[in-house]
Design a protein around this motif. Sequence first.
Motif, PDB file in Angstrom:
ATOM      1  N   TYR A 190      84.123  73.094 -49.198  1.00  0.00           N
ATOM      2  CA  TYR A 190      82.872  73.752 -48.793  1.00  0.00           C
ATOM      3  C   TYR A 190      81.918  72.752 -48.157  1.00  0.00           C
ATOM      4  N   LEU A 191      81.084  73.292 -47.263  1.00  0.00           N
ATOM      5  CA  LEU A 191      79.963  72.549 -46.702  1.00  0.00           C
ATOM      6  C   LEU A 191      78.677  73.310 -47.002  1.00  0.00           C
ATOM      7  N   ALA A 192      77.708  72.618 -47.594  1.00  0.00           N
ATOM      8  CA  ALA A 192      76.354  73.153 -47.758  1.00  0.00           C
ATOM      9  C   ALA A 192      75.439  72.265 -46.929  1.00  0.00           C
ATOM     10  N   ALA A 193      74.738  72.847 -45.966  1.00  0.00           N
ATOM     11  CA  ALA A 193      73.943  72.055 -45.039  1.00  0.00           C
ATOM     12  C   ALA A 193      72.636  72.755 -44.719  1.00  0.00           C
ATOM     13  N   SER A 194      71.672  71.959 -44.247  1.00  0.00           N
ATOM     14  CA  SER A 194      70.371  72.521 -43.895  1.00  0.00           C
ATOM     15  C   SER A 194      69.730  71.675 -42.805  1.00  0.00           C
ATOM     16  N   ASN A 195      68.643  72.182 -42.256  1.00  0.00           N
ATOM     17  CA  ASN A 195      67.871  71.445 -41.256  1.00  0.00           C
ATOM     18  C   ASN A 195      66.491  72.083 -41.153  1.00  0.00           C
ATOM     19  N   PHE A 196      65.491  71.265 -40.819  1.00  0.00           N
ATOM     20  CA  PHE A 196      64.196  71.838 -40.449  1.00  0.00           C
ATOM     21  C   PHE A 196      64.399  72.719 -39.217  1.00  0.00           C
ATOM     22  N   MET A 197      63.722  73.862 -39.200  1.00  0.00           N
ATOM     23  CA  MET A 197      63.876  74.815 -38.102  1.00  0.00           C
ATOM     24  C   MET A 197      62.730  74.679 -37.107  1.00  0.00           C
ATOM     25  N   ALA A 198      63.092  74.583 -35.819  1.00  0.00           N
ATOM     26  CA  ALA A 198      62.092  74.530 -34.769  1.00  0.00           C
ATOM     27  C   ALA A 198      61.267  75.815 -34.777  1.00  0.00           C
ATOM     28  N   SER A 199      59.960  75.667 -34.613  1.00  0.00           N
ATOM     29  CA  SER A 199      59.066  76.813 -34.715  1.00  0.00           C
ATOM     30  C   SER A 199      57.783  76.534 -33.952  1.00  0.00           C
ATOM     31  N   PRO A 200      57.174  77.584 -33.385  1.00  0.00           N
ATOM     32  CA  PRO A 200      55.868  77.387 -32.745  1.00  0.00           C
ATOM     33  C   PRO A 200      54.728  77.265 -33.758  1.00  0.00           C
ATOM     34  N   SER A 201      55.047  77.418 -35.033  1.00  0.00           N
ATOM     35  CA  SER A 201      54.032  77.336 -36.082  1.00  0.00           C
ATOM     36  C   SER A 201      53.318  75.991 -36.044  1.00  0.00           C
ATOM     37  N   PRO A 202      51.984  75.983 -36.137  1.00  0.00           N
ATOM     38  CA  PRO A 202      51.246  74.713 -36.184  1.00  0.00           C
ATOM     39  C   PRO A 202      51.694  73.824 -37.341  1.00  0.00           C
ATOM     40  N   LYS A 203      52.077  74.432 -38.466  1.00  0.00           N
ATOM     41  CA  LYS A 203      52.552  73.647 -39.611  1.00  0.00           C
ATOM     42  C   LYS A 203      53.829  72.896 -39.253  1.00  0.00           C
ATOM     43  N   ALA A 204      54.738  73.598 -38.588  1.00  0.00           N
ATOM     44  CA  ALA A 204      55.997  72.968 -38.201  1.00  0.00           C
ATOM     45  C   ALA A 204      55.753  71.834 -37.216  1.00  0.00           C
ATOM     46  N   ARG A 223      67.618  77.834 -34.576  1.00  0.00           N
ATOM     47  CA  ARG A 223      68.523  78.504 -35.512  1.00  0.00           C
ATOM     48  C   ARG A 223      69.983  78.372 -35.073  1.00  0.00           C
ATOM     49  N   GLU A 224      70.242  78.535 -33.776  1.00  0.00           N
ATOM     50  CA  GLU A 224      71.621  78.477 -33.284  1.00  0.00           C
ATOM     51  C   GLU A 224      72.237  77.100 -33.532  1.00  0.00           C
ATOM     52  N   ALA A 225      71.440  76.061 -33.361  1.00  0.00           N
ATOM     53  CA  ALA A 225      71.951  74.706 -33.579  1.00  0.00           C
ATOM     54  C   ALA A 225      72.240  74.460 -35.053  1.00  0.00           C
ATOM     55  N   ILE A 226      71.429  75.033 -35.924  1.00  0.00           N
ATOM     56  CA  ILE A 226      71.660  74.880 -37.365  1.00  0.00           C
ATOM     57  C   ILE A 226      72.909  75.652 -37.784  1.00  0.00           C
ATOM     58  N   ALA A 227      73.060  76.870 -37.263  1.00  0.00           N
ATOM     59  CA  ALA A 227      74.252  77.660 -37.579  1.00  0.00           C
ATOM     60  C   ALA A 227      75.521  76.967 -37.093  1.00  0.00           C
ATOM     61  N   ALA A 228      75.401  76.161 -36.018  1.00  0.00           N
ATOM     62  CA  ALA A 228      76.572  75.489 -35.453  1.00  0.00           C
ATOM     63  C   ALA A 228      77.154  74.425 -36.381  1.00  0.00           C
ATOM     64  N   TYR A 229      76.405  73.989 -37.395  1.00  0.00           N
ATOM     65  CA  TYR A 229      76.984  73.066 -38.381  1.00  0.00           C
ATOM     66  C   TYR A 229      78.204  73.687 -39.056  1.00  0.00           C
ATOM     67  N   PHE A 230      78.228  75.006 -39.103  1.00  0.00           N
ATOM     68  CA  PHE A 230      79.274  75.709 -39.840  1.00  0.00           C
ATOM     69  C   PHE A 230      80.373  76.256 -38.928  1.00  0.00           C
TER      70      PHE A 230
END
Length: 271
Positions: A190-204, A223-230
């Motif tokens: 199994y692979l469990a992976a994560s990443n900060f998600m690009a967002s227009p949010s000022p917090k991000a 999101r597409e780049a993060i999903a590509a880890y899998f």
Amino acid sequence: MSLDGAQEWAPPGVDTSRSSVARVHDALLGGMENFAVDRSVARRLKDAVPEVVDLVWCNRAFIGRVVDFLVREAGIRQIIDLGAGLPTVENTHEVAQFAHPLCRVVYVDLDPMVEPHARAIMKGNVYADALTADARDVAAVLGHPTLTRLIDLSQPTAILAIGLLHLFSDDEDPHGLMRRYMAALPSGSYLAASNFMASPSPKAKALEVLLQATMGTGWFREREAIAAYFDGLVLEEPGVVHFPEWRPDERVPGPLAPWEELLLGGVARKP
């Protein structure tokens, strides 16, 4: 560690003049294994994004649910925790061995403070250990004698890359890195992976800018780049989602807060 401004002792190989991801993370959690430079970065992060402490605890909760799933439901008995960071509470080996006492866990981190502190916590635990290595060097990690003593790479194994991949730029090819790890493991791993998600949010935006300014790292991805880890793996339900949405202990109450939308992750099986 000492108070800011006082003389600080450090283990050999630790540069107290430069912040460390593992130690800043520890400072955000209220830990003691950090230095003035790390606490300074932690304060700047909290000033820019006050919810960053909630974000760190959300990350810890996600790891706990993932590890519990891997052991109880997926039947995994071997876990390699990449970029593990300094020990805190509900560590990977504690969650895994609570679910099954014979589960084997190896922590991997580049920060030389992680290994001795992890070993101090795991003293007497024959099924858990830690090693100092760069997760980008797959051969060095998987061939390390500490790892091969505990982990049988011919058997299904879980790779945790949670809170790690956003530390690597596209030039460092984090997607290829995950492919190389999974290629070295058998079917049923199994692979469990994560990443900060690009967002227009000022917090991000504020968090991304400050991470890169203070630590030279922190790469937010679509999101597409993060999903590509899998890619090439079989995603477990509910897929690649925000942390609070991944198999929550209780139903997620209403819309997510903006800071809860900053991290995206998932778990997938090698067919």
